[in-house]
Design an enzyme around this catalytic site. Sequence first.
Site, PDB file in Angstrom:
ATOM      1  N   ASP A 461       1.176  -8.445   9.569  1.00  0.00           N
ATOM      2  CA  ASP A 461       0.149  -8.839   8.614  1.00  0.00           C
ATOM      3  C   ASP A 461      -0.487  -7.614   7.971  1.00  0.00           C
ATOM      4  OD1 ASP A 461      -0.956  -8.139  11.100  1.00  0.00           O
ATOM      5  OD2 ASP A 461      -2.785  -9.281  10.728  1.00  0.00           O
ATOM      6  N   ARG A 465      -4.970  -2.812  11.703  1.00  0.00           N
ATOM      7  CA  ARG A 465      -5.879  -3.546  12.585  1.00  0.00           C
ATOM      8  C   ARG A 465      -5.111  -4.361  13.631  1.00  0.00           C
ATOM      9  NH1 ARG A 465      -8.658  -7.237   9.102  1.00  0.00           N
ATOM     10  NH2 ARG A 465      -7.242  -8.886   9.765  1.00  0.00           N
ATOM     11  N   GLU A 466      -4.249  -5.251  13.179  1.00  0.00           N
ATOM     12  CA  GLU A 466      -3.531  -6.137  14.100  1.00  0.00           C
ATOM     13  C   GLU A 466      -2.058  -5.741  14.251  1.00  0.00           C
ATOM     14  OE1 GLU A 466      -4.365 -10.315  13.367  1.00  0.00           O
ATOM     15  OE2 GLU A 466      -6.222  -9.747  12.366  1.00  0.00           O
ATOM     16  N   ASP A 473       2.180 -15.152   7.161  1.00  0.00           N
ATOM     17  CA  ASP A 473       2.261 -14.124   6.132  1.00  0.00           C
ATOM     18  C   ASP A 473       3.657 -14.056   5.522  1.00  0.00           C
ATOM     19  OD1 ASP A 473       0.025 -13.526   7.998  1.00  0.00           O
ATOM     20  OD2 ASP A 473      -0.332 -11.868   6.635  1.00  0.00           O
ATOM     21  N   TRP A 534       1.926 -21.764   9.294  1.00  0.00           N
ATOM     22  CA  TRP A 534       2.270 -20.629  10.142  1.00  0.00           C
ATOM     23  C   TRP A 534       3.523 -20.972  10.948  1.00  0.00           C
ATOM     24  CZ3 TRP A 534      -2.178 -20.858   7.730  1.00  0.00           C
ATOM     25  CH2 TRP A 534      -2.839 -19.669   7.406  1.00  0.00           C
ATOM     26  N   GLU A 765      -6.278  -7.927   1.928  1.00  0.00           N
ATOM     27  CA  GLU A 765      -6.405  -9.150   2.724  1.00  0.00           C
ATOM     28  C   GLU A 765      -7.364 -10.120   2.044  1.00  0.00           C
ATOM     29  OE1 GLU A 765      -7.657 -10.495   7.278  1.00  0.00           O
ATOM     30  OE2 GLU A 765      -8.298  -8.546   6.492  1.00  0.00           O
ATOM     31  N   HIS A 783      -2.425  -5.978   3.157  1.00  0.00           N
ATOM     32  CA  HIS A 783      -1.853  -7.246   3.584  1.00  0.00           C
ATOM     33  C   HIS A 783      -0.895  -7.698   2.480  1.00  0.00           C
ATOM     34  CE1 HIS A 783      -4.341  -8.073   7.075  1.00  0.00           C
ATOM     35  NE2 HIS A 783      -3.948  -9.330   7.116  1.00  0.00           N
TER      36      HIS A 783
END
Length: 879
Positions: A461, A465-466, A473, A534, A765, A783
């Site tokens: 993504d 951060r993640e 995505d 998702w 994002e 993103h």
Amino acid sequence: MVQIFNARQTGGIKPVFSWKLRGDENQRIYRIQVSGEKGNTVWDSGNVESDERHNIPCPIQLEKEQKYNWSIYVMGEKSGEDTAEGDAFLTEISKWEAKWMEPDRIRKPIIDSTQPVQPKGRCERPQDGLEKLDEAVYMRKTFLLQECPKSALLYAASHGIYSIWVNGHQVSDLFAPGNTSYKKHIDYQIYDVAKYLQHGKNVICVVLADGWYTGKIGAVGIGQQFGSENAILFQLSVIGQNGTKETIMSDEDMKWSDGAIRYADLYVGEYYDANYEKEGWLETDYDDHSWRPVRVNPDGYEQLVRQSIPAIRETRMIRPTVLQTPKGELLLDAGENIVGYTSFELTLNKGDIISLEHSETIDKDGNYIQNIIGQNKNQTDYYVAKDAGNHCFKPQFSFHGFRYVRVKGTTDTDPSHYQIHVIETPLRDTGTFRCSDERLNKLQENILRSQKGNLISIPTDCPQRERTGWTGDMQVYARTGCYEQDIEMFLRHWLRDMEHEQLPDGQIPHIVPYMPSHDIMKPPGLEGVSAAGWSDAAVIVPWRLYEAYGDKQILRECFPMMKRYMDATKRMAAERPEGYDEMSPDRQKWQKYLWNTGFQYGDWLMPSIQMSGRSIFEVVTETGYIIASVYYALTTDIMRQVCMALGETKLEKEYEDLNTKIREAFAKEYINEDGTMKKDYQGVYVTALAAGCVPEEKKKAALDRLETLIQENDNRLDTGFLSVPYLLPVLHKNGRKELANTLLFQDKCPSWLYEVKMGATTMWEYWNGYAEDGTPSDGSMNHFAFGCVGEYLYRTILGITPLTPGYQEVLIQPDTTCGLNFVEGSFETIWGTIEVSWKLDGKKVKLNLTVPPDVTAKVVLNDYIKTVGCGTYHIETCQ
């Protein structure tokens, strides 16, 4: 004339071969030859009369632990000929005998918060890495060879990430073995190391770091998600000059020590203290008697699979601009938001500590801030000098998503002393787009840069951060991604892990690979895992790959997963929703065709809610079930098409009937008599129209209401995560192309060109990543998901649309009324490259078109309609 380009091999023990053609002749005959190292032919396809040239399988089982070469010969229908040599390839290991070896130590206790961490950005990070992170592990194994080998292949994998040296030569890939579903799948790498070996004493040296296996990964940032300790596995297969084979492997004879890398975490950063350097440890004669013993990890080899995607590489370097902030701090500016790391060459004094703190943004005044929120997201590297003099440093086991670097510990402002290293999974660029509006050109650059920065081992993504494989995505972005780069094998590799992560009941988690700490983010009391949009990636992404690359094997590979997932979705949709008992009997009858149970994200990040400061979970409450039901219709229709492609006639009819019932139930439950939606949001109209959920007699009313909502929003979008891919295509297809292009060229927030206007170099994002006064948000600035507008640029503005999977038949129909004066671009299909350019010249439209061999193009340009084959064409019509 016929010319071969991009001849490539993919796969392992049974490889597949592909090539592409240029010229004005269709392919009539091909011939593939595979040969061993001695030049002996091991497989010859003979002359095959066929136009096929994508993923042609090798029908024989090649010998393991061998290097092979291959070539392709093509004859065109006019007798033009060409021959090309493909890259040599290595086959997989014959049998694992090595042992998983790990350091015999006790790691520091995990002190990470196991509760959801309140997001905090723009603050100083706690510099506590030395207290809570463990040292990287240095390992050595020496061995004797009686002669210089004829060939030598080194097979390696690890828990954690590794670097490996043979007699002082680093041979390993970056961040190997990569990010996979470790419990069921670990890639192993193969290195040809014969040239580094010598008669007599040799040494294999390894450094192990935490990586994705034990590092502080994911949104929550908790360590040891897949195991408590790192381990190395390697096996060296040596063939002597006389054909004798010898095997050297990881085992109890190895030793380990700590060293200069005091910790190395992908997210937190790397700490290198030169005082702990092991001088000469890579050399054969190094004295390692004081090093400690290793221990055996009992893991087996079931998870090991030969790596099938390109290794991560440094692809370019940037010389940064050196700035001094208003606060007087030293700042490096890469000029763009990238993924990679920073190196330096500085004159330092003994004991100097250099810190490199990475962030995507500065504040509106030009000062450094940390915009990356969450636990263990430091993105800071350290170097400690052991003596005075010249010092060089480049991290080995950590990477960052950033544009700016705050440098502490030096006042050196010479830009030549710093380098920004950009990393990627080096996938072939396949699309180009340029037009008369530089803002769109910048948007296209940003889309591609975000894609490259987020395809590091898996599709993530965001890269800071993640760095997590959120399935939604890629689901929304896949069509654009296939235009921009050749991502076929990359995504097939990821989809295999999606199947690994599929639950026994068929559900698909929201992230792949899945990590246990993700459960922390679940809403309280939630039992189900799947969520529309998702989890639907299990169906939609394979179909997007089939659309782009035309290989039914993609569908065959994924079909069991897809079917199990759809069976699970059908069961979840059949569960009784809240308030079922209060519904009328007629209404109860159609509830099982609506996905209105469990947790649903809905039209996530819908701007009017996300930008309002209200809870983002209002999107869930307002749109969760209606959007989930639309996606239920989308996926059942895709499954109908999948079954048709695979000849699954009975299932095709079942999915067709189910899709009809879903659409009928949706209309009864969610559409008013006047054609408006009971959830009156742009995204609901867009997705309902895209999925065919609006009855024909109500379509105009729904479109009119959608147009009104957009106009009432000052001609700005209000579509969220799951609807934005369909926004412009739905408007354009349904006779509202002027409105679609108004949205495309809109530069007020929220819009794509607002980001460009505000200086974005990657996709954001949040639509309001920066406020108009330059104040940055706490969201990610990289993103790729909202870059899905790239599909519209290629399909509608440039005008390249597939009529059949794989683009053997295409429609060339650019929108020459979109407001641009010229557009040019290309797309490299599996057959070859389609090139299109058009420009306005007074009242005329001039179109140039190149069609590759074996492709037919239907050209629609105003009143001009004609189907053409391979060749180059110049067409003029009146506007």
